[in-house]
Design a protein around this motif. Structure first.
Motif, PDB file in Angstrom:
ATOM      1  N   PRO A 102       0.872  -1.210  -0.246  1.00  0.00           N
ATOM      2  CA  PRO A 102       0.238   0.380  -0.110  1.00  0.00           C
ATOM      3  C   PRO A 102       0.606   1.583  -0.180  1.00  0.00           C
ATOM      4  O   PRO A 102       0.090   2.122  -0.191  1.00  0.00           O
ATOM      5  CB  PRO A 102      -0.877   0.083   0.795  1.00  0.00           C
ATOM      6  CG  PRO A 102      -1.029  -2.128   1.307  1.00  0.00           C
ATOM      7  CD  PRO A 102       0.514  -2.462   0.797  1.00  0.00           C
ATOM      8  N   ASP A 103       2.486   0.837   0.578  1.00  0.00           N
ATOM      9  CA  ASP A 103       3.289   2.634   0.477  1.00  0.00           C
ATOM     10  C   ASP A 103       3.882   2.481  -0.130  1.00  0.00           C
ATOM     11  O   ASP A 103       4.586   3.458  -0.473  1.00  0.00           O
ATOM     12  CB  ASP A 103       3.282   2.929   2.179  1.00  0.00           C
ATOM     13  CG  ASP A 103       4.125   1.757   2.476  1.00  0.00           C
ATOM     14  OD1 ASP A 103       4.639   0.777   2.113  1.00  0.00           O
ATOM     15  OD2 ASP A 103       4.818   1.730   3.512  1.00  0.00           O
ATOM     16  N   GLY A 104       4.092   0.962  -0.998  1.00  0.00           N
ATOM     17  CA  GLY A 104       5.169   1.093  -2.181  1.00  0.00           C
ATOM     18  C   GLY A 104       6.624   0.392  -1.266  1.00  0.00           C
ATOM     19  O   GLY A 104       7.768   0.264  -2.020  1.00  0.00           O
ATOM     20  N   SER A 105       6.787   0.498   0.250  1.00  0.00           N
ATOM     21  CA  SER A 105       7.980   0.359   0.378  1.00  0.00           C
ATOM     22  C   SER A 105       8.457  -1.498   1.160  1.00  0.00           C
ATOM     23  O   SER A 105       9.249  -1.838   0.744  1.00  0.00           O
ATOM     24  CB  SER A 105       7.547   0.807   1.890  1.00  0.00           C
ATOM     25  OG  SER A 105       6.880  -0.024   2.120  1.00  0.00           O
ATOM     26  N   VAL A 106       7.520  -1.719   0.325  1.00  0.00           N
ATOM     27  CA  VAL A 106       8.214  -3.346   0.313  1.00  0.00           C
ATOM     28  C   VAL A 106       8.574  -4.154  -1.319  1.00  0.00           C
ATOM     29  O   VAL A 106       7.577  -4.275  -2.192  1.00  0.00           O
ATOM     30  CB  VAL A 106       6.611  -4.314   1.333  1.00  0.00           C
ATOM     31  CG1 VAL A 106       7.027  -5.997   1.011  1.00  0.00           C
ATOM     32  CG2 VAL A 106       6.493  -4.088   2.202  1.00  0.00           C
ATOM     33  N   VAL A 118       2.346  -9.432 -14.345  1.00  0.00           N
ATOM     34  CA  VAL A 118       2.676  -8.902 -15.114  1.00  0.00           C
ATOM     35  C   VAL A 118       2.997  -7.420 -12.827  1.00  0.00           C
ATOM     36  O   VAL A 118       2.354  -7.964 -11.782  1.00  0.00           O
ATOM     37  CB  VAL A 118       0.642  -8.372 -14.723  1.00  0.00           C
ATOM     38  CG1 VAL A 118       0.394  -6.610 -14.184  1.00  0.00           C
ATOM     39  CG2 VAL A 118       0.774  -9.253 -15.581  1.00  0.00           C
ATOM     40  N   VAL A 119       3.501  -6.574 -13.230  1.00  0.00           N
ATOM     41  CA  VAL A 119       4.557  -5.468 -12.373  1.00  0.00           C
ATOM     42  C   VAL A 119       3.247  -4.337 -12.538  1.00  0.00           C
ATOM     43  O   VAL A 119       3.157  -3.930 -13.680  1.00  0.00           O
ATOM     44  CB  VAL A 119       5.800  -5.296 -12.614  1.00  0.00           C
ATOM     45  CG1 VAL A 119       5.670  -4.564 -11.872  1.00  0.00           C
ATOM     46  CG2 VAL A 119       6.307  -6.507 -12.705  1.00  0.00           C
ATOM     47  N   LEU A 120       2.626  -3.785 -10.998  1.00  0.00           N
ATOM     48  CA  LEU A 120       1.791  -2.499 -11.408  1.00  0.00           C
ATOM     49  C   LEU A 120       2.910  -1.637  -9.901  1.00  0.00           C
ATOM     50  O   LEU A 120       3.411  -1.956  -9.322  1.00  0.00           O
ATOM     51  CB  LEU A 120      -0.117  -3.187 -10.927  1.00  0.00           C
ATOM     52  CG  LEU A 120      -0.468  -4.232 -11.820  1.00  0.00           C
ATOM     53  CD1 LEU A 120      -0.468  -5.169 -11.331  1.00  0.00           C
ATOM     54  CD2 LEU A 120      -1.661  -3.350 -11.873  1.00  0.00           C
ATOM     55  N   THR A 130       2.438  -0.229  -5.410  1.00  0.00           N
ATOM     56  CA  THR A 130       3.410  -1.275  -5.961  1.00  0.00           C
ATOM     57  C   THR A 130       2.286  -2.507  -6.225  1.00  0.00           C
ATOM     58  O   THR A 130       2.023  -2.910  -5.143  1.00  0.00           O
ATOM     59  CB  THR A 130       3.892  -1.251  -5.615  1.00  0.00           C
ATOM     60  OG1 THR A 130       4.756  -1.585  -4.401  1.00  0.00           O
ATOM     61  CG2 THR A 130       5.809   0.148  -5.881  1.00  0.00           C
ATOM     62  N   GLY A 131       2.263  -3.042  -6.730  1.00  0.00           N
ATOM     63  CA  GLY A 131       1.609  -4.754  -7.156  1.00  0.00           C
ATOM     64  C   GLY A 131       2.524  -5.522  -8.025  1.00  0.00           C
ATOM     65  O   GLY A 131       2.826  -4.917  -8.828  1.00  0.00           O
ATOM     66  N   VAL A 132       2.087  -6.702  -7.649  1.00  0.00           N
ATOM     67  CA  VAL A 132       2.687  -8.065  -8.764  1.00  0.00           C
ATOM     68  C   VAL A 132       1.256  -8.759  -8.714  1.00  0.00           C
ATOM     69  O   VAL A 132       0.597  -9.966  -7.429  1.00  0.00           O
ATOM     70  CB  VAL A 132       3.489  -8.293  -8.201  1.00  0.00           C
ATOM     71  CG1 VAL A 132       4.888  -7.525  -8.584  1.00  0.00           C
ATOM     72  CG2 VAL A 132       4.068  -9.165  -7.103  1.00  0.00           C
ATOM     73  N   ALA A 133       1.651  -9.346 -10.265  1.00  0.00           N
ATOM     74  CA  ALA A 133       0.105 -10.213 -10.700  1.00  0.00           C
ATOM     75  C   ALA A 133       0.641 -11.715 -10.879  1.00  0.00           C
ATOM     76  O   ALA A 133       1.744 -11.553 -11.826  1.00  0.00           O
ATOM     77  CB  ALA A 133      -0.861  -9.966 -10.015  1.00  0.00           C
ATOM     78  N   ALA A 155      -6.207   1.104  -1.628  1.00  0.00           N
ATOM     79  CA  ALA A 155      -4.797   1.593  -0.983  1.00  0.00           C
ATOM     80  C   ALA A 155      -5.077   2.805  -1.479  1.00  0.00           C
ATOM     81  O   ALA A 155      -4.053   3.872  -1.422  1.00  0.00           O
ATOM     82  CB  ALA A 155      -3.708   1.072  -1.218  1.00  0.00           C
ATOM     83  N   GLY A 156      -5.989   3.649  -2.103  1.00  0.00           N
ATOM     84  CA  GLY A 156      -5.810   5.821  -3.351  1.00  0.00           C
ATOM     85  C   GLY A 156      -4.972   5.602  -3.952  1.00  0.00           C
ATOM     86  O   GLY A 156      -5.354   6.376  -4.284  1.00  0.00           O
ATOM     87  N   ALA A 157      -4.998   3.973  -5.110  1.00  0.00           N
ATOM     88  CA  ALA A 157      -4.266   3.941  -5.996  1.00  0.00           C
ATOM     89  C   ALA A 157      -4.588   4.958  -7.401  1.00  0.00           C
ATOM     90  O   ALA A 157      -6.110   4.504  -7.388  1.00  0.00           O
ATOM     91  CB  ALA A 157      -3.250   2.573  -6.778  1.00  0.00           C
ATOM     92  N   GLU A 158      -4.332   6.061  -8.358  1.00  0.00           N
ATOM     93  CA  GLU A 158      -4.896   6.042  -8.988  1.00  0.00           C
ATOM     94  C   GLU A 158      -3.803   6.181 -10.825  1.00  0.00           C
ATOM     95  O   GLU A 158      -2.501   6.184  -9.753  1.00  0.00           O
ATOM     96  CB  GLU A 158      -5.441   8.428  -8.911  1.00  0.00           C
ATOM     97  CG  GLU A 158      -6.264   7.821  -7.656  1.00  0.00           C
ATOM     98  CD  GLU A 158      -6.913   9.397  -7.666  1.00  0.00           C
ATOM     99  OE1 GLU A 158      -6.347  10.050  -7.901  1.00  0.00           O
ATOM    100  OE2 GLU A 158      -7.620   9.450  -7.227  1.00  0.00           O
ATOM    101  N   SER A 159      -3.732   6.761 -11.596  1.00  0.00           N
ATOM    102  CA  SER A 159      -3.066   6.888 -12.569  1.00  0.00           C
ATOM    103  C   SER A 159      -2.079   5.653 -12.871  1.00  0.00           C
ATOM    104  O   SER A 159      -0.411   5.764 -12.533  1.00  0.00           O
ATOM    105  CB  SER A 159      -1.956   7.786 -13.003  1.00  0.00           C
ATOM    106  OG  SER A 159      -2.959   8.763 -12.362  1.00  0.00           O
ATOM    107  N   LEU A 160      -3.197   3.845 -12.396  1.00  0.00           N
ATOM    108  CA  LEU A 160      -2.213   3.426 -12.865  1.00  0.00           C
ATOM    109  C   LEU A 160      -1.494   3.075 -13.988  1.00  0.00           C
ATOM    110  O   LEU A 160      -1.657   2.592 -15.056  1.00  0.00           O
ATOM    111  CB  LEU A 160      -2.881   1.747 -12.054  1.00  0.00           C
ATOM    112  CG  LEU A 160      -3.730   1.083 -10.392  1.00  0.00           C
ATOM    113  CD1 LEU A 160      -4.000   2.779  -9.573  1.00  0.00           C
ATOM    114  CD2 LEU A 160      -3.932   0.084 -10.409  1.00  0.00           C
TER     115      LEU A 160
END
Length: 250
Positions: A102-106, A118-120, A130-133, A155-160
């Motif tokens: 949720p905060d891109g720290s991990v 897929v990496v997002l 950030t995310g991965v799938a 988590a509030g993400a926009e402009s993915l």
């Protein structure tokens, strides 16, 4: 070690490993100690703390897990519903097919050897998400990408943005005709034909269509795992290892 990498903005790097990084999976019969050594070498190459890179036990589901803070079991990730380990560092305990920070720290990793990695990334008011799938045939049909985008949006993400990494291509992923019919009834864009004229599925095309329908800006990387010897392919060898899609903050 990296097959491809790019600076994704906001201090983030996206990358996909090659066979030069070695097998990164603990579930393919490899020596766990060697796998963990490779993971440590990868973390060093990435410039992230030892044991911080999160892997998961991927089961072709549509389950997404949110992760934060240091990994509770070093190289093995634990989380809600995780089963106890059979022994120290012999399994990835977090069972899911997508991870969201949720905060891109991990630092996050998704492992594949023909399925679509897929990496997002997206922005929220506090910074980045950030995310991965792991998007195989079953995961795509069951909604793993939609669930990942939903978790990031929560988590509030926009402009993915998303990077679709190398996988088996639509001209190589031969399937029985009945399987093709079942899949294309749900996702017509999966329909493909092999170079030799038999029924096939185009998983990267399906992933791209799904993500774009969700409003995600997509970069699809070239490369077929079956055709590229610098990538692992389960179809080329049933004993193949796994390479990884990665995202981390520099």
């Amino acid at each position: 070690m990296f097959w491809w990498q790019t600076q994704a903005g906001d201090g983030l790097t996206v990358a996909f490993t090659s066979t030069a990084a070695g097998n990164l999976a603990l579930h393919v019969g490899d020596d766990p100690a060697l796998v963990l050594r490779r993971r440590r070498a990868l973390e060093t190459h990435m410039g992230v703390p030892a044991g911080s890179l999160r892997f998961m036990n991927q089961v072709h589901s549509a389950a997404v897990a949110s992760v934060s803070g240091p990994s509770p079991a070093g190289p093995s990730s634990a989380g809600p519903g995780a089963a106890p380990a059979a022994g120290p560092f012999t399994a990835d305990l977090l069972t899911a097919d997508a991870l969201v920070s949720p905060d891109g720290s991990v630092p996050l990793a998704v492992m594949v050897a023909d399925c679509v990695p897929v990496v997002l990334t997206g922005r929220n008011g506090a910074g980045v998400v950030t995310g991965v799938a792991h998007a195989g045939r079953r995961g795509l049909l069951d909604g793993i990408l939609a669930n990942t985008v939903q978790e990031m949006a929560a988590a509030g993400a926009e402009s993915l943005r998303a990077w679709i990494g190398p996988s088996v291509c639509g001209e190589c992923y031969e399937v029985p005709a009945a399987m093709q019919r079942e899949a294309t009834e749900v996702m017509p864009e999966l329909r493909s034909t092999t170079r030799w004229g038999t029924p096939a599925l185009d998983l990267p095309a399906g992933a791209r269509t799904q993500l774009e329908a969700l409003g995600v800006d997509v970069v699809r990387l070239p490369g077929c795992t079956l055709e590229s010897t610098d990538l692992y392919s389960h179809r080329r060898s049933s004993s193949a290892g796994r390479f990884a899609g990665l995202i981390w903050r520099n």
